[in-house]
Motif scaffolding. Structure first.
Motif, PDB file in Angstrom:
ATOM      1  N   ILE A 386       4.017   1.375  10.538  1.00  0.00           N
ATOM      2  CA  ILE A 386       2.606   1.470  10.150  1.00  0.00           C
ATOM      3  C   ILE A 386       2.475   0.835   8.780  1.00  0.00           C
ATOM      4  O   ILE A 386       3.124   1.263   7.825  1.00  0.00           O
ATOM      5  CB  ILE A 386       2.118   2.930  10.132  1.00  0.00           C
ATOM      6  CG1 ILE A 386       2.146   3.510  11.557  1.00  0.00           C
ATOM      7  CG2 ILE A 386       0.704   3.019   9.575  1.00  0.00           C
ATOM      8  CD1 ILE A 386       1.682   4.939  11.637  1.00  0.00           C
ATOM      9  N   ARG A 387       1.676  -0.218   8.703  1.00  0.00           N
ATOM     10  CA  ARG A 387       1.575  -1.012   7.483  1.00  0.00           C
ATOM     11  C   ARG A 387       0.114  -1.190   7.101  1.00  0.00           C
ATOM     12  O   ARG A 387      -0.774  -1.151   7.954  1.00  0.00           O
ATOM     13  CB  ARG A 387       2.178  -2.412   7.740  1.00  0.00           C
ATOM     14  CG  ARG A 387       3.588  -2.410   8.319  1.00  0.00           C
ATOM     15  CD  ARG A 387       4.612  -2.391   7.239  1.00  0.00           C
ATOM     16  NE  ARG A 387       4.601  -3.660   6.529  1.00  0.00           N
ATOM     17  CZ  ARG A 387       5.292  -4.748   6.917  1.00  0.00           C
ATOM     18  NH1 ARG A 387       6.024  -4.713   8.017  1.00  0.00           N
ATOM     19  NH2 ARG A 387       5.252  -5.860   6.214  1.00  0.00           N
ATOM     20  N   LEU A 439      10.820  -4.684  -9.454  1.00  0.00           N
ATOM     21  CA  LEU A 439       9.449  -4.424  -9.902  1.00  0.00           C
ATOM     22  C   LEU A 439       8.452  -4.707  -8.782  1.00  0.00           C
ATOM     23  O   LEU A 439       7.475  -3.964  -8.592  1.00  0.00           O
ATOM     24  CB  LEU A 439       9.148  -5.287 -11.130  1.00  0.00           C
ATOM     25  CG  LEU A 439       7.929  -4.926 -11.972  1.00  0.00           C
ATOM     26  CD1 LEU A 439       8.019  -3.501 -12.481  1.00  0.00           C
ATOM     27  CD2 LEU A 439       7.804  -5.897 -13.147  1.00  0.00           C
ATOM     28  N   VAL A 440       8.701  -5.760  -8.015  1.00  0.00           N
ATOM     29  CA  VAL A 440       7.841  -6.078  -6.873  1.00  0.00           C
ATOM     30  C   VAL A 440       7.908  -4.965  -5.838  1.00  0.00           C
ATOM     31  O   VAL A 440       6.882  -4.548  -5.286  1.00  0.00           O
ATOM     32  CB  VAL A 440       8.256  -7.427  -6.251  1.00  0.00           C
ATOM     33  CG1 VAL A 440       7.611  -7.621  -4.877  1.00  0.00           C
ATOM     34  CG2 VAL A 440       7.875  -8.575  -7.180  1.00  0.00           C
ATOM     35  N   TYR A 441       9.122  -4.470  -5.560  1.00  0.00           N
ATOM     36  CA  TYR A 441       9.263  -3.392  -4.574  1.00  0.00           C
ATOM     37  C   TYR A 441       8.547  -2.129  -5.046  1.00  0.00           C
ATOM     38  O   TYR A 441       8.017  -1.377  -4.240  1.00  0.00           O
ATOM     39  CB  TYR A 441      10.741  -3.081  -4.328  1.00  0.00           C
ATOM     40  CG  TYR A 441      11.561  -4.253  -3.833  1.00  0.00           C
ATOM     41  CD1 TYR A 441      10.969  -5.305  -3.128  1.00  0.00           C
ATOM     42  CD2 TYR A 441      12.926  -4.329  -4.078  1.00  0.00           C
ATOM     43  CE1 TYR A 441      11.718  -6.391  -2.689  1.00  0.00           C
ATOM     44  CE2 TYR A 441      13.679  -5.403  -3.630  1.00  0.00           C
ATOM     45  CZ  TYR A 441      13.075  -6.431  -2.945  1.00  0.00           C
ATOM     46  OH  TYR A 441      13.825  -7.500  -2.506  1.00  0.00           O
ATOM     47  N   HIS A 442       8.517  -1.880  -6.346  1.00  0.00           N
ATOM     48  CA  HIS A 442       7.863  -0.695  -6.898  1.00  0.00           C
ATOM     49  C   HIS A 442       6.341  -0.826  -6.846  1.00  0.00           C
ATOM     50  O   HIS A 442       5.652   0.047  -6.312  1.00  0.00           O
ATOM     51  CB  HIS A 442       8.323  -0.486  -8.342  1.00  0.00           C
ATOM     52  CG  HIS A 442       7.701   0.687  -9.028  1.00  0.00           C
ATOM     53  ND1 HIS A 442       8.374   1.866  -9.242  1.00  0.00           N
ATOM     54  CD2 HIS A 442       6.456   0.885  -9.549  1.00  0.00           C
ATOM     55  CE1 HIS A 442       7.586   2.728  -9.851  1.00  0.00           C
ATOM     56  NE2 HIS A 442       6.407   2.154 -10.063  1.00  0.00           N
ATOM     57  N   GLU A 443       5.818  -1.891  -7.397  1.00  0.00           N
ATOM     58  CA  GLU A 443       4.368  -2.019  -7.545  1.00  0.00           C
ATOM     59  C   GLU A 443       3.674  -2.437  -6.255  1.00  0.00           C
ATOM     60  O   GLU A 443       2.519  -2.074  -6.035  1.00  0.00           O
ATOM     61  CB  GLU A 443       4.033  -3.030  -8.650  1.00  0.00           C
ATOM     62  CG  GLU A 443       4.538  -2.666 -10.024  1.00  0.00           C
ATOM     63  CD  GLU A 443       3.863  -1.437 -10.618  1.00  0.00           C
ATOM     64  OE1 GLU A 443       2.811  -1.008 -10.081  1.00  0.00           O
ATOM     65  OE2 GLU A 443       4.389  -0.897 -11.602  1.00  0.00           O
ATOM     66  N   ALA A 444       4.363  -3.193  -5.403  1.00  0.00           N
ATOM     67  CA  ALA A 444       3.683  -3.777  -4.251  1.00  0.00           C
ATOM     68  C   ALA A 444       4.285  -3.288  -2.934  1.00  0.00           C
ATOM     69  O   ALA A 444       3.838  -2.312  -2.355  1.00  0.00           O
ATOM     70  CB  ALA A 444       3.706  -5.305  -4.360  1.00  0.00           C
ATOM     71  N   PHE A 450       1.951  -0.014  -0.185  1.00  0.00           N
ATOM     72  CA  PHE A 450       2.059   0.689   1.096  1.00  0.00           C
ATOM     73  C   PHE A 450       1.491   2.097   0.981  1.00  0.00           C
ATOM     74  O   PHE A 450       0.720   2.535   1.835  1.00  0.00           O
ATOM     75  CB  PHE A 450       3.525   0.764   1.524  1.00  0.00           C
ATOM     76  CG  PHE A 450       3.997  -0.443   2.302  1.00  0.00           C
ATOM     77  CD1 PHE A 450       3.388  -1.677   2.159  1.00  0.00           C
ATOM     78  CD2 PHE A 450       5.055  -0.338   3.177  1.00  0.00           C
ATOM     79  CE1 PHE A 450       3.826  -2.783   2.863  1.00  0.00           C
ATOM     80  CE2 PHE A 450       5.499  -1.432   3.902  1.00  0.00           C
ATOM     81  CZ  PHE A 450       4.891  -2.659   3.750  1.00  0.00           C
ATOM     82  N   GLN A 451       1.856   2.798  -0.058  1.00  0.00           N
ATOM     83  CA  GLN A 451       1.464   4.206  -0.181  1.00  0.00           C
ATOM     84  C   GLN A 451      -0.042   4.358  -0.421  1.00  0.00           C
ATOM     85  O   GLN A 451      -0.708   5.170   0.223  1.00  0.00           O
ATOM     86  CB  GLN A 451       2.271   4.861  -1.303  1.00  0.00           C
ATOM     87  CG  GLN A 451       1.923   6.299  -1.583  1.00  0.00           C
ATOM     88  CD  GLN A 451       1.164   6.436  -2.883  1.00  0.00           C
ATOM     89  OE1 GLN A 451       1.519   5.827  -3.887  1.00  0.00           O
ATOM     90  NE2 GLN A 451       0.113   7.222  -2.879  1.00  0.00           N
ATOM     91  N   ILE A 452      -0.599   3.554  -1.328  1.00  0.00           N
ATOM     92  CA  ILE A 452      -1.998   3.729  -1.698  1.00  0.00           C
ATOM     93  C   ILE A 452      -2.930   3.059  -0.694  1.00  0.00           C
ATOM     94  O   ILE A 452      -3.928   3.653  -0.262  1.00  0.00           O
ATOM     95  CB  ILE A 452      -2.238   3.197  -3.125  1.00  0.00           C
ATOM     96  CG1 ILE A 452      -1.439   4.038  -4.134  1.00  0.00           C
ATOM     97  CG2 ILE A 452      -3.722   3.216  -3.458  1.00  0.00           C
ATOM     98  CD1 ILE A 452      -1.465   3.498  -5.543  1.00  0.00           C
ATOM     99  N   ALA A 453      -2.619   1.833  -0.286  1.00  0.00           N
ATOM    100  CA  ALA A 453      -3.506   1.146   0.658  1.00  0.00           C
ATOM    101  C   ALA A 453      -3.551   1.857   1.997  1.00  0.00           C
ATOM    102  O   ALA A 453      -4.603   1.903   2.646  1.00  0.00           O
ATOM    103  CB  ALA A 453      -3.056  -0.304   0.840  1.00  0.00           C
ATOM    104  N   GLY A 479       6.819   8.735  -7.611  1.00  0.00           N
ATOM    105  CA  GLY A 479       8.054   9.077  -6.930  1.00  0.00           C
ATOM    106  C   GLY A 479       8.275   8.212  -5.715  1.00  0.00           C
ATOM    107  O   GLY A 479       9.392   7.749  -5.448  1.00  0.00           O
ATOM    108  N   TRP A 480       7.195   7.950  -4.947  1.00  0.00           N
ATOM    109  CA  TRP A 480       7.322   7.073  -3.787  1.00  0.00           C
ATOM    110  C   TRP A 480       7.717   5.660  -4.219  1.00  0.00           C
ATOM    111  O   TRP A 480       8.579   5.028  -3.586  1.00  0.00           O
ATOM    112  CB  TRP A 480       6.012   7.016  -2.994  1.00  0.00           C
ATOM    113  CG  TRP A 480       6.093   5.942  -1.943  1.00  0.00           C
ATOM    114  CD1 TRP A 480       5.649   4.662  -2.036  1.00  0.00           C
ATOM    115  CD2 TRP A 480       6.758   6.048  -0.670  1.00  0.00           C
ATOM    116  NE1 TRP A 480       5.970   3.957  -0.905  1.00  0.00           N
ATOM    117  CE2 TRP A 480       6.655   4.780  -0.051  1.00  0.00           C
ATOM    118  CE3 TRP A 480       7.417   7.081  -0.011  1.00  0.00           C
ATOM    119  CZ2 TRP A 480       7.185   4.535   1.212  1.00  0.00           C
ATOM    120  CZ3 TRP A 480       7.947   6.835   1.250  1.00  0.00           C
ATOM    121  CH2 TRP A 480       7.833   5.577   1.850  1.00  0.00           C
ATOM    122  N   ALA A 481       7.090   5.138  -5.262  1.00  0.00           N
ATOM    123  CA  ALA A 481       7.398   3.773  -5.690  1.00  0.00           C
ATOM    124  C   ALA A 481       8.856   3.649  -6.137  1.00  0.00           C
ATOM    125  O   ALA A 481       9.526   2.638  -5.867  1.00  0.00           O
ATOM    126  CB  ALA A 481       6.455   3.354  -6.816  1.00  0.00           C
TER     127      ALA A 481
END
Length: 611
Positions: A386-387, A439-444, A450-453, A479-481
């Protein structure tokens, strides 16, 4: 990119709904949050669902700045919101507090035992958020209205240059109307700073210095080159309904407003902060105030959503620093980098992987970030079924923000009219390939985006949860990021790239050091220099000074999500499916960690029963 930040919870609810800082295509295997089935779609008719909608509408009508970020309303009402700026007055804060108290009382009338699962979780979350807001209002004096990271001097321009839409002539007119309120909102913030200073509630001297320098840079150039005008002019170019003369007239009006209203308001704010400098000290932490320990304990509870105290968090940080440094030392030695401390060897590696500090280097790092985001989307297929449908783009901060800004993520709105936005400061110390993938994996991807969108797109969540109207839960979001960073390493995304793996470990080390430094600054009387000497950049230390406790949420949240993942994997054995686990966590939406554990326990029970 976060917030959110930030400080007083009612202010956080506003900014938290805006920040966290090439478009992605949706592959055939990529789906968004599943649509409601017939049973779920009847949710709108239930009494508690109607309450959620009614209360959140009332809340967001008071928050025009936040409503723009989420496109909370539709049509003429949203357009009216887009013409306003949320007030910064004591009267407004009292009204928001009264509304929060009313919400708690009304919510208590509903029988949670009669609610469906999503309603029960939503009720528990709203209650937690509103009670946190009411409790935190006692500490509102320590929400400094003018500071270099999340003050009005930062939030107002960010709203206009990143969040406010400019897709039509109406949007442009709304932009000018809102810009016309900058002077009043900044004067309100300046008056609040003056009132706090009269009661000896002052920022540390070094924060005053940094804030004054940032604000002065913002107004040093001609008004037509200010980000509020330059960004507006650039975005108007894509409004086909406007001809060149109409665009020029709009830009000219924005220039006049900046010159005649914004610049004088900034100058008055600078004058007030300069007047405070002789009385300020370099004491950095909340301990400098009589009730500092109580204030800090509140922030730790709010940001970590746990009962962990400063001493416990400090000890966790020391433990994790030792573990991570040992692992990094092993990899560094395998690369022939054996001399000196881990910190000094990493500093050299960072220099060795630097981009040039010029336009060419800045263009190269942004191009590489985009490539890394697209690669991460491809790799994520094995772990996420789920994306988000909403794309994510990367863009640099305006230059006046480079010195103090951290990388951040700004959520997309409900109507999908704007992508998620990953913003990057391009100061020299950030111009390096070292740690860039992490940093890309954390912010995007697969972190904040993924978490917010997914929450924004999830129709099963009440609107207050989709839009984070009452603020975020930093331990879950951050924590998720940070969990996303670890997940990439566990899944072999750094295979054949030991420098990249070192970057991931260094990012994790950074978050472990934050536990030590944040508690050191605010509970153990550390100086700013002690925090810098421990391995935290000066701009980050200054962030922790004005956002006490927020930096502890990252690793506390990550460790808890890892523990819950491992708990589910141990319980389910071969039946454990990481995609199903990630679905449950992400589709639950942002919640306190205690509530997340109950959801994971339910996931385990249901997976065990169907196995």
């Amino acid at each position: 990119m976060t917030h959110r930040p930030r400080v007083a919870p009612l202010a956080i609810a506003l900014a938290g709904s805006l920040l966290f800082a090439g478009c992605a295509s949706t592959s055939p295997t990529q789906t968004s949050a599943a649509p409601r089935d017939d049973a779920a779609s009847s949710q709108a008719a239930t009494p508690v669902a109607a309450f959620f909608d009614r209360f959140t509408d009332d809340w967001m009508r008071r928050q025009p700045s936040a409503s723009t970020g989420s496109r909370y309303f539709d049509g003429a009402l949203q357009s009216e919101m887009d013409r306003q700026l949320t007030p910064q007055t004591a009267e407004f804060r009292r009204g928001t507090l009264a509304l929060a108290e009313r919400g708690i009382a009304e919510l208590a009338r509903f029988d949670r035992g009669a609610m469906r699962d999503v309603e029960r979780v939503s009720a528990e979350l709203m209650d937690w958020q509103l009670r946190s807001a009411v409790e935190g209002e006692r500490y509102d004096d320590y929400n400094f209205p003018l500071q270099q990271f999340s003050g009005a001097n930062v939030g107002l321009p960010n709203l206009m240059t990143v969040v406010h839409p400019v897709r039509s002539e109406e949007d442009a007119r709304n932009y000018l109307a809102r810009l016309g309120q900058f002077e009043a909102r900044m004067d309100e913030s300046t008056a609040r700073a003056r009132e706090l200073a009269a009661r000896d509630i002052l920022l540390p001297r070094f924060i005053l210095d940094a804030t004054i320098a940032q604000m002065q840079q913002f107004i040093d150039g001609p008004a037509n080159g200010n980000p509020l005008v330059a960004t507006f002019a650039q975005r108007l170019e894509s409004v086909d309904a406007l001809d060149a003369d109409a665009r020029a007239a709009l830009v000219a009006e924005a220039t006049r407003t900046v010159q005649d209203g914004v610049y004088p308001a900034w100058s008055r704010a600078i004058a007030e902060l300069r007047a405070q400098q002789p009385r300020a000290t370099d004491d950095a932490g909340l301990w400098r105030f009589d009730d500092g320990a109580e204030v800090y304990a509140y922030h730790l509870r709010r940001f970590t959503s746990t009962g962990l105290g400063a001493d416990e968090i400090h000890a966790i940080g020391l433990r994790e620093v030792a573990r991570i440094e040992a692992e990094m030392d092993t990899i560094l030695r395998s690369l022939g980098r054996s001399d000196g401390s881990v910190e000094s060897r990493v500093a050299q590696l960072r220099k060795d992987l630097a981009y040039s500090n010029d336009d060419t280097g800045r263009a190269a790092i942004m191009a590489d970030i985009d490539t890394m985001m697209r690669d991460a989307e491809r790799r994520a297929d094995a772990l996420f079924d789920i994306r988000p449908k909403t794309p994510v783009i990367a863009q640099p901060y305006p230059e006046y923000r480079w010195a103090s800004a951290a990388a951040s993520y700004t959520a997309p709105p409900l109507d999908g009219s704007r992508p998620g936005v990953y913003q990057m400061p391009l100061r020299p110390d950030r111009l390096t390939r070292f740690g860039l993938r992490t940093l890309v994996y954390h912010e995007a991807v697969p972190g904040h985006h993924f978490q917010i969108a997914l929450s924004v797109e999830n129709p099963d969540l009440p609107k207050f949860r989709q839009t984070r109207a009452l603020g975020g839960i930093s331990a879950f979001s951050e924590g998720w990021a940070l969990y996303a960073e670890r997940l990439a390493a566990e899944e072999g995304w750094y295979e054949g790239d030991p420098e990249g793996r070192l970057g991931q470990l260094d990012a994790e080390l950074f978050r472990a050091r934050r536990l030590v430094v944040d508690t050191g600054l605010h509970a153990m009387r550390w100086t700013r220099q002690q925090a810098i000497d421990y391995g935290i950049p000066a701009s980050e230390v200054d962030r922790y000074v004005v956002m006490p406790g927020q930096a502890t949420s990252y690793m506390i949240g990550q460790l808890e999500i890892i523990r819950l993942r491992d708990k589910a994997r141990d319980a389910l054995g071969e039946r454990f499916d990481p995609r199903a686990f990630h679905n449950r966590v992400l589709l639950t939406g942002v919640v306190p960690l205690e509530l997340l554990e109950r959801e994971v326990d339910d996931f385990i029970a249901k997976a065990s029963a169907t196995g």
